[in-house]
Design an enzyme around this catalytic site. Sequence first.
Site, PDB file in Angstrom:
ATOM      1  N   ARG A  32      51.656  45.187  42.846  1.00  0.00           N
ATOM      2  CA  ARG A  32      52.592  46.292  41.738  1.00  0.00           C
ATOM      3  C   ARG A  32      53.475  47.458  41.622  1.00  0.00           C
ATOM      4  O   ARG A  32      54.181  47.164  41.213  1.00  0.00           O
ATOM      5  CB  ARG A  32      51.070  47.078  41.241  1.00  0.00           C
ATOM      6  CG  ARG A  32      50.440  45.341  40.705  1.00  0.00           C
ATOM      7  CD  ARG A  32      48.931  46.051  40.659  1.00  0.00           C
ATOM      8  NE  ARG A  32      47.813  44.761  39.567  1.00  0.00           N
ATOM      9  CZ  ARG A  32      47.698  43.745  40.261  1.00  0.00           C
ATOM     10  NH1 ARG A  32      47.575  43.321  41.699  1.00  0.00           N
ATOM     11  NH2 ARG A  32      46.745  42.758  39.255  1.00  0.00           N
ATOM     12  N   GLY A 100      48.497  33.671  45.880  1.00  0.00           N
ATOM     13  CA  GLY A 100      48.341  33.473  43.850  1.00  0.00           C
ATOM     14  C   GLY A 100      48.594  34.808  43.611  1.00  0.00           C
ATOM     15  O   GLY A 100      48.900  35.142  41.764  1.00  0.00           O
ATOM     16  N   ASP A 321      37.121  39.215  45.566  1.00  0.00           N
ATOM     17  CA  ASP A 321      37.112  39.067  47.099  1.00  0.00           C
ATOM     18  C   ASP A 321      36.521  39.242  48.422  1.00  0.00           C
ATOM     19  O   ASP A 321      36.715  39.263  49.525  1.00  0.00           O
ATOM     20  CB  ASP A 321      38.621  40.409  47.386  1.00  0.00           C
ATOM     21  CG  ASP A 321      39.615  39.093  45.848  1.00  0.00           C
ATOM     22  OD1 ASP A 321      39.261  38.137  45.797  1.00  0.00           O
ATOM     23  OD2 ASP A 321      40.706  40.072  46.339  1.00  0.00           O
TER      24      ASP A 321
HETATM   25  C1  S3P Z   1      44.127  40.103  42.672  1.00  0.00           C
HETATM   26  C2  S3P Z   1      43.292  39.567  41.180  1.00  0.00           C
HETATM   27  C3  S3P Z   1      41.635  38.718  41.199  1.00  0.00           C
HETATM   28  C4  S3P Z   1      41.590  38.929  42.899  1.00  0.00           C
HETATM   29  C5  S3P Z   1      43.029  38.642  44.239  1.00  0.00           C
HETATM   30  C6  S3P Z   1      44.295  39.613  43.745  1.00  0.00           C
HETATM   31  C7  S3P Z   1      45.244  40.813  41.810  1.00  0.00           C
HETATM   32  O1  S3P Z   1      42.052  37.384  41.186  1.00  0.00           O
HETATM   33  O2  S3P Z   1      40.638  37.401  43.628  1.00  0.00           O
HETATM   34  O3  S3P Z   1      42.815  38.608  45.324  1.00  0.00           O
HETATM   35  O4  S3P Z   1      45.445  42.083  42.786  1.00  0.00           O
HETATM   36  O5  S3P Z   1      45.531  41.226  40.336  1.00  0.00           O
HETATM   37  P1  S3P Z   1      41.906  36.966  40.222  1.00  0.00           P
HETATM   38  O6  S3P Z   1      42.457  38.197  38.767  1.00  0.00           O
HETATM   39  O7  S3P Z   1      42.484  35.882  39.152  1.00  0.00           O
HETATM   40  O8  S3P Z   1      39.920  37.380  40.095  1.00  0.00           O
END
Ligand code: S3P
Length: 439
Positions: A32, A100, A321
């Site tokens: 971020r 992701g 996590d």
């Molecule tokens: C994250 C949000 C989570 C987490 C990922 C990091 C983030 O996922 O599992 O490792 O940095 O916003 P979700 O928002 O899909 O639950």
Amino acid sequence: MNEPARQCWRVAPGGSVAGNVRVPGDKSISHRALMLGALADGDTHVTGFLEGEDCLATARALAALGVRIERPAAEELLVHGAGAGGLKAAAAPLDLGNSGTAMRLMTGVLAPQSFDSTLVGDASLMRRPMERVVVPLQMMGARIHTHEGRPPVHIRGTPQLRAIHYSLPVASAQVKSAVLLAALAASGTTRLTEPAPSRDHTERMLAAFGVRLAREGRTLALEGGQRLTGSAVRVPADFSSAAFFLVAGCLAAERSLLLTNVGVNPTRTGLLELLRRMGADIRVHPAPGAAEAEPVADLEVRRSALRGISVPESLVPLTIDEFPAFFIAAACATGETLVRGALELRVKESDRLAAMAEGLGALGVEHQLLPDGLWIRGAASLGGGTVDSRGDHRIAMAFAVAALRAREPLEILDTANVATSFPGFIESARAAGLDITHD
Ligand code: S3P
């Protein structure tokens, strides 16, 4: 789309842990800081930045979009903000590696641009669902195409996005953040309602960059057209990386193990609550600095007699996590542990329910894989053998910790991706007392 070298670890059974550990910077906050820094007017100075592969992928993507990023020292970045409308088309598809978070949040950043973008990643990321961010962004007028809901993500830049009121179907900080980032450039006030709290780093950092964001109960409201002002971001150590040492401490810290400067944002620390309910001896020493955007503390943990618990579903998003580490604690506890309502674990870097069930099975732990969770009967000691981490960093680190209670050596396969979130894990683990080698 380079696949990392596979690599494998060998961990000797038993032993103990002690001393001070400073785990690397928070992954969510580092992503971020880069993205908000890139969109801001002026410079953003980041300290404690996580130099892991995931965040480096975000940095490379932003550099390919014309953002100048300097690295004056280790774990320190200077992001020269491009300002609203200042990003430029990349010459090639943006490769977000294993991340992701990078792909979903960048989809929100890129949807309102005046140019097109394509997002790709490694084999794991190419299998992960992107519909969850595409659906609300399309409601805002974005033009995005995926391959049956999965990457590659093709974005036709659409600078005239409009505000929406969107109720998130699952608690997801990534979906929330992608919509908030797109909403910055949309006309009107975007409203987002969460079914349950999820990590709020985006909201905190937007406020630190001068953005007005209102919260009423579970609904957030952000008025489009606001500009961001570059800021200083101090990234605390990642609670999700500290989690492995918290569990290691519960299993094997005869004296205390101290984790320093850890981010303890309450939307992240479900594991603390769960371990305490199991009987863990963990003391939280808050660091002074009430004005900081993110709360920080030193965490002190001692070997504890853990008891199995039934995990309340309300704590699942706040622990999301940390379940790989938590399941190891459960495997070493007295009695049974049950987790339900954790379907999201099936679409992380691996299917974490299946990967953990398989690994626990290899160690001789009695368990039952459920559609949305896992049931485990704890044991006084674990077996040894070979565990496949499935290229998932958190599965690999969780089983390294399990070796502290194993009777035989553990071999953990496909561990190279640990560098996505925890570069230097082996060194930190060895310094704490684990006997771990890699080839
Ligand atoms: C994250 C949000 C989570 C987490 C990922 C990091 C983030 O996922 O599992 O490792 O940095 O916003 P979700 O928002 O899909 O639950």
